[in-house]
Design an enzyme around this catalytic site. Structure first.
Site, mmCIF file in Angstrom:
data_model
loop_
_atom_site.group_PDB
_atom_site.id
_atom_site.type_symbol
_atom_site.label_atom_id
_atom_site.label_comp_id
_atom_site.label_asym_id
_atom_site.label_seq_id
_atom_site.Cartn_x
_atom_site.Cartn_y
_atom_site.Cartn_z
ATOM 1 N N HIS A 1 -2.619 -1.148 -3.422
ATOM 2 C CA HIS A 1 -3.760 -0.245 -3.261
ATOM 3 C C HIS A 1 -3.569 0.988 -4.133
ATOM 4 O O HIS A 1 -2.704 1.829 -3.870
ATOM 5 C CB HIS A 1 -3.896 0.185 -1.797
ATOM 6 C CG HIS A 1 -4.105 -0.956 -0.858
ATOM 7 N ND1 HIS A 1 -3.797 -0.892 0.482
ATOM 8 C CD2 HIS A 1 -4.603 -2.200 -1.059
ATOM 9 C CE1 HIS A 1 -4.089 -2.041 1.064
ATOM 10 N NE2 HIS A 1 -4.575 -2.860 0.140
ATOM 11 N N SER B 1 0.851 -1.192 0.000
ATOM 12 C CA SER B 1 0.000 0.000 0.000
ATOM 13 C C SER B 1 0.888 1.243 0.000
ATOM 14 O O SER B 1 1.706 1.411 -0.903
ATOM 15 C CB SER B 1 -0.947 -0.024 1.207
ATOM 16 O OG SER B 1 -1.871 1.052 1.141
ATOM 17 N N THR B 2 0.797 2.091 1.011
ATOM 18 C CA THR B 2 1.559 3.333 1.052
ATOM 19 C C THR B 2 3.059 3.060 0.958
ATOM 20 O O THR B 2 3.614 2.319 1.757
ATOM 21 C CB THR B 2 1.259 4.094 2.353
ATOM 22 O OG1 THR B 2 -0.146 4.292 2.467
ATOM 23 C CG2 THR B 2 1.955 5.451 2.359
ATOM 24 N N MET C 1 -0.218 1.063 5.319
ATOM 25 C CA MET C 1 -0.987 1.293 6.531
ATOM 26 C C MET C 1 -2.099 0.259 6.648
ATOM 27 O O MET C 1 -2.612 -0.238 5.652
ATOM 28 C CB MET C 1 -1.591 2.698 6.497
ATOM 29 C CG MET C 1 -2.380 3.056 7.737
ATOM 30 S SD MET C 1 -3.054 4.727 7.649
ATOM 31 C CE MET C 1 -3.967 4.775 9.187
ATOM 32 N N ASP D 1 -4.450 -4.974 5.767
ATOM 33 C CA ASP D 1 -4.940 -5.736 4.631
ATOM 34 C C ASP D 1 -3.970 -6.861 4.292
ATOM 35 O O ASP D 1 -2.754 -6.656 4.212
ATOM 36 C CB ASP D 1 -5.113 -4.818 3.424
ATOM 37 C CG ASP D 1 -5.787 -5.518 2.255
ATOM 38 O OD1 ASP D 1 -6.627 -6.399 2.509
ATOM 39 O OD2 ASP D 1 -5.464 -5.174 1.098
#
Length: 357
Positions: A202, A175-176, A296, A299
């Site tokens: 993401h 993700s991030t 973050m 998931d």
């Protein structure tokens, strides 16, 4: 109080973003600029900022050039790209992430309504992450699920299934910070890697194709955006389509194809790694090798825990020191489902080793 510099050629967007920032008790707008030249002059003059919010399309000096100039001048300030979702900016956004931007966010369709509220929440969450502020200190509602408490790695008895001998699948969730982290992972898979690799990063619609194209240019192995109905084949890296849920479906004859569908977001996420892992529960893979990179939330944690009840699963997590955000890897470590924890530059080698290649 963290100081933010807002850089955008639109006076309206500067005002909208400034109002959002100034209404937060932990943030303040320390300055604004309508192009990269003005922003760079401010940075070189000694003005101190904790976060930069940078538009891409600007006159005189665009956001990409500004990031390049900052790198040349050794100006290291966490930066977030705030751009339109237009497809023509996809490649530029990926380039901005390569140049050091921590994350990006699409501009709102309007300054009122549901889309604006989502923009406000996303913007504040990303600014908090970049500034190292605990998101729970604000009134925003995180779009990703909070980190879950540790759970048993095998909460239920193992399911019985018919495994196809020698069939393996590699799945990477991020993700991030993921787009940049993936550049330290994907290019190091050899061209003859014998198993398919699926990456759930993401991202909204319009960006994963550019990400896949960029990684493909950098890698000996083929990298592409997954397409609905496309057959999963060994020796390919597939990036789950942004703005869609990605699942694997077994067709008569045993072939697996991608379902890129419009199932609702989970925890604000589409694609969601947990949903992808859940689609594997009745699959016939003998082994699934998982990688969990910076991001973050949690998931991937519950999905990996679930498939461990069916498959031989090995999980490699990125370590805290090399993560932009140590959320997703931390969740699998604390849940007891991470078999190996390694620095980012060791992830590929460990995935290859765990795959038995």
């Amino acid at each position: 109080m963290k100081k933010v510099l807002v850089i955008d050629d639109s006076a309206l967007m500067r005002r909208v973003i400034s109002d959002i920032i100034n209404q937060d008790e932990n943030l303040t707008v320390g300055g604004t600029a309508n192009n990269g030249i003005t922003a760079l002059e401010s940075l070189k003059s000694g003005e101190r900022y904790d976060i930069l919010l940078i538009d891409i399309k600007m006159p005189k000096m665009d956001g990409i050039t500004l990031l390049r100039e900052m790198n040349a001048a050794h100006i290291r300030i966490p930066s977030i790209i705030v751009s339109s979702i237009a497809s023509e900016t996809g490649e530029e956004t990926i380039e901005a992430l390569e140049l050091g931007a921590l994350d990006f966010i699409k501009k709102p369709i309007s300054s009122i309504g549901e889309h604006f509220n989502e923009f406000r929440e996303d913007l504040l969450q990303k600014v908090y992450i970049a500034a190292g502020i605990d998101v729970t200190r604000s009134s925003i509602h995180p779009k990703e699920e909070p980190v879950k408490k540790p759970v048993s790695a095998t909460p239920f008895p193992r399911r019985s299934h018919t495994a196809k001998k020698g069939s393996k699948l590699v799945v990477i969730a991020s993700s991030t910070g993921g787009p940049k982290a993936l550049q330290s992972v994907v290019p190091f898979f050899p061209a003859d890697f014998p198993y398919p690799i699926v990456i759930v990063q993401h991202m909204p619609a319009g960006f994963t194709k550019s990400l896949a194209q960029r990684l493909d240019e950098m890698s000996p192995i083929r990298v592409k955006e997954a397409e609905d109905g496309e057959e999963l084949k060994a020796g390919n890296v597939y990036i789950a389509m942004g703005g869609k849920q990605c699942e694997l479906v077994c067709k008569p004859g045993g072939a697996y194809v991608f379902s890129e569908n419009d199932k609702p977001p989970r925890g604000g996420l589409r694609p969601c790694a947990d949903i992808f892992f859940e689609s594997l529960v009745d699959a016939s893979f003998e082994e699934i090798i998982c990688g969990v990179l910076t991001g973050m939330g949690a998931d991937g944690c519950s999905g990996i825990s679930l498939i461990r009840n069916t498959f031989n699963v090995k999980c490699v997590a990125q370590n805290e020191d090399t993560c932009v955000v140590y959320g997703m890897p931390r969740s699998v470590v604390e849940a007891g489902v991470a078999d190996k924890v390694v620095p980012l530059d060791g992830v590929t080698a460990m995935l290859i080793k765990e795959a038995g290649v």
